[in-house]
Structures are given as structure tokens and as C-alpha cells.
Scaffold this active site. Structure first.
Site, PDB file in Angstrom:
ATOM      1  N   LYS A 254      63.908  21.269 -57.323  1.00 16.83           N
ATOM      2  CA  LYS A 254      65.039  21.605 -56.458  1.00 16.83           C
ATOM      3  C   LYS A 254      65.118  20.707 -55.226  1.00 16.83           C
ATOM      4  CE  LYS A 254      66.032  26.091 -58.331  1.00 16.83           C
ATOM      5  NZ  LYS A 254      66.018  27.555 -58.224  1.00 16.83           N
ATOM      6  N   ARG A 294      59.226  29.323 -63.718  1.00 16.47           N
ATOM      7  CA  ARG A 294      60.341  28.762 -64.493  1.00 16.47           C
ATOM      8  C   ARG A 294      60.457  27.277 -64.158  1.00 16.47           C
ATOM      9  NH1 ARG A 294      65.858  27.758 -63.901  1.00 16.47           N
ATOM     10  NH2 ARG A 294      67.106  28.136 -65.782  1.00 16.47           N
TER      11      ARG A 294
END
Length: 316
Positions: A254, A294
Site C-alpha cells: 500500500k 492478506r
């Protein structure tokens, strides 16, 4: 697993009932369809399989071919994935909504292909739409992973309750178009925890037992740079605030990691992802908490998580 699921749904039995028995070294499990279990005897790694043209990291890589996507899932399982998370709608900041029929066309054939090749691997469907969740479970998926925590589609919670499958409830504010304008918190950890408990209560009232719920603080969703770091640094406190729910963490590749390491290309952020994942495990020294990571790079994170698990199992 089938008998355990019936007890949970009909009598309210906890997935962790044996933990209170003296001398019993309990392992948390969540029942899955077709008589299987998701076990938390170690950190669980969820591999990301995006079948979208516009996901922030791998958008377009698997678009248009269920066979290619299924082969990628097979590779992730070989690399150690415990769950395959299949999504047909990008929820990156600024992403547009996808029509339900398009999301179905993207995801259901892939789920069917993966299930045909691998009968046991748990599959989660990453969707905000109840119709997609229902079709995905009927096609062979096992878990519903909803980034809106069941708030986007008013039919979602009731649908999951009828399907009798586990659900991931994630924290976010707004939607992908608006969420990054909604990042102000007085105390991000306590506020995220409080909202997650509200979502959990809504899910329980709809018929989804607490022990069929997994909570996700929503790293990167309506969080600014400091908010993401605070949640990772204080993951142990988050666990204390929400109680005994399994926690899913999704920091993989991210943007806040890119800012730290000076890397604009998401696929080059895997080492930073490993550090973020391990930080999220550091607040769990008693190992009673259960964690799902994840991630895109399954092999690297699986190795890192196994080392961390081994370290934390050592007695004082």
C-alpha cells in the site's frame, strides 16, 4: 466440522469453548462449508487474486482468463497460501463502482476453476454486494470478505447469515471515492475498534455468530499515513479492545509503505510489506490472538510469519 457448525448456529456454541478447560491447549477453528475447518494453529496467509483491470498493484494482470487466474491461485497455494481471496472490484482510493453483472462475470468462473483444481483450499470472495457473495459461495467459495463491513449492501448481512459462512467485517468510512477525505480521528485505534464492534453486533443480530466473524481494521481505507502506522504499532491494543475475534491485516504494497521506502511501484514494496505484517504480529505475544495476513507475495510473507510464530511460541 458439520456438527460444530450446527452447534454454533443452532445453540450458540463458541468456536473456542475448550479454551476454558484446564490443561487444554486449544486451537481456534472456524467451520467452513463442505465439512472443512479454517485452523489458527499458526498465522494464516491469504493470497490476493484480483481479477480486475484497475487494482492498484496488479490490475489487469489476470483480466479475461479464468485459466490464468486459476493457475495463479495454484502457484499461491504451492507458496503456502492458506486462503485465496478473489475480488472483481477494485476498492483502491478513487476507484469507480463496478456493475454487479460485471463483478459476477469476473469472479464466478475463476472460483469455479480454482475449486475444480483444488477441493480443499479455502476461498474468500472480496465483494460488497450480496448477490455476488451468494453466487460466489454457490460456485465454491467459503468466506465473504466485505470491505464495507456489511454497510454497503443492506442485504449483505442477512445473505451471509443464510449462507452460513464466515464473514470478514472491515472498517472503512465512506466509499473508495470519498474515503481518503475521511481520515481524521482523535484516537484511531479506539475509534476503529469501537466501529468494528458495532459492525460485529449488527452481524450477530442478523444471524452471523461472533465466532464466524473476522475483523479487519482496514489498513489504507480512510486512514492517513499516521493512522496506518498507529494501527500497526498498536495492534495488540486493538486486539484487547475488540476481544477474541480473529484479526485480518491487509497492508500489502500500500501507498504508505511506498512513502516510507521511497518506492512508487507497488510490486516493489514486498519487503516493506513483510515489515508491516510482522509489526502487526508483535502485539500478540501471548499467541491467543489469531491473525490473517492478506498479501500479494505469499511465499515471502509465509516464511516471515512462520519465523515470527516460532519466536513467539518460545516460553519465557
Amino acid at each position: 466440522a458439520g456438527e460444530l457448525l450446527e452447534n454454533i448456529l443452532e445453540e450458540g456454541t463458541s468456536c473456542q469453548d475448550n479454551e476454558s478447560k484446564p490443561g487444554f491447549d486449544a486451537v481456534r477453528v472456524i467451520p467452513l462449508p463442505r465439512g472443512r475447518m479454517l485452523s489458527f494453529n499458526e498465522t494464516v496467509v491469504m493470497g490476493i487474486l484480483n481479477v480486475t483491470p484497475d487494482s492498484f498493484s496488479d490490475g489487469g494482470d489476470l483480466k479475461g482468463s479464468a485459466d490464468i487466474a486459476a493457475n495463479q491461485a495454484l502457484e499461491m497455494v504451492k507458496d503456502g497460501a492458506d486462503i485465496i481471496d478473489i475480488g472483481g472490484e477494485s476498492t483502491r482510493p478513487g476507484a469507480n463502482e463496478v456493475a454487479i453483472h460485471e463483478e459476477l462475470q469476473r469472479t464466478v468462473p475463476v472460483i469455479e476453476k480454482v475449486r475444480a483444481h483444488m477441493s480443499d483450499i479455502p476461498i474468500s470472495i472480496d465483494t460488497r454486494n450480496a448477490a455476488v457473495a451468494k453466487a460466489a459461495i454457490e460456485a465454491g467459495a467459503d468466506i465473504v470478505n466485505d470491505v464495507s463491513g456489511g454497510t454497503y449492501d443492506p442485504d449483505m448481512l442477512a445473505t451471509v447469515a443464510k449462507l452460513r459462512v464466515p464473514m470478514v467485517l472491515m472498517h472503512m468510512r465512506g466509499n473508495p471515492k470519498t474515503m481518503q477525505s475521511m481520515t481524521k480521528y482523535e484516537d484511531v485505534v479506539s475509534e476503529v475498534a469501537a466501529t468494528l464492534l458495532e459492525r460485529s453486533l449488527d452481524a450477530e443480530r442478523a444471524g452471523i455468530p461472533r465466532c464466524m466473524q473476522i475483523l479487519d481494521p482496514g489498513i489504507g481505507f480512510a486512514k492517513d499515513f499516521d493512522g496506518n502506522l498507529q494501527l500497526l504499532k498498536h495492534c495488540g491494543r486493538l486486539r484487547q479492545l475488540v476481544g477474541d475475534f480473529p484479526i485480518l491485516l491487509g497492508p500489502s504494497r500500500k501507498g504508505f509503505l511506498g512513502k516510507i521506502i521511497g518506492e512508487d511501484v507497488p510490486s516493489e514494496r514486498d519487503y516493506g510489506t513483510a515489515a508491516a505484517c510482522l509489526a502487526g504480529l508483535c502485539g500478540d505475544e501471548n499467541r491467543h490472538g489469531c491473525t490473517i495476513l492478506r498479501v500479494h507475495n505469499v511465499r515471502g510473507i509465509k516464511q516471515a510469519a512462520r519465523v515470527m510464530d516460532a519466536i513467539q511460541r518460545q516460553k519465557q
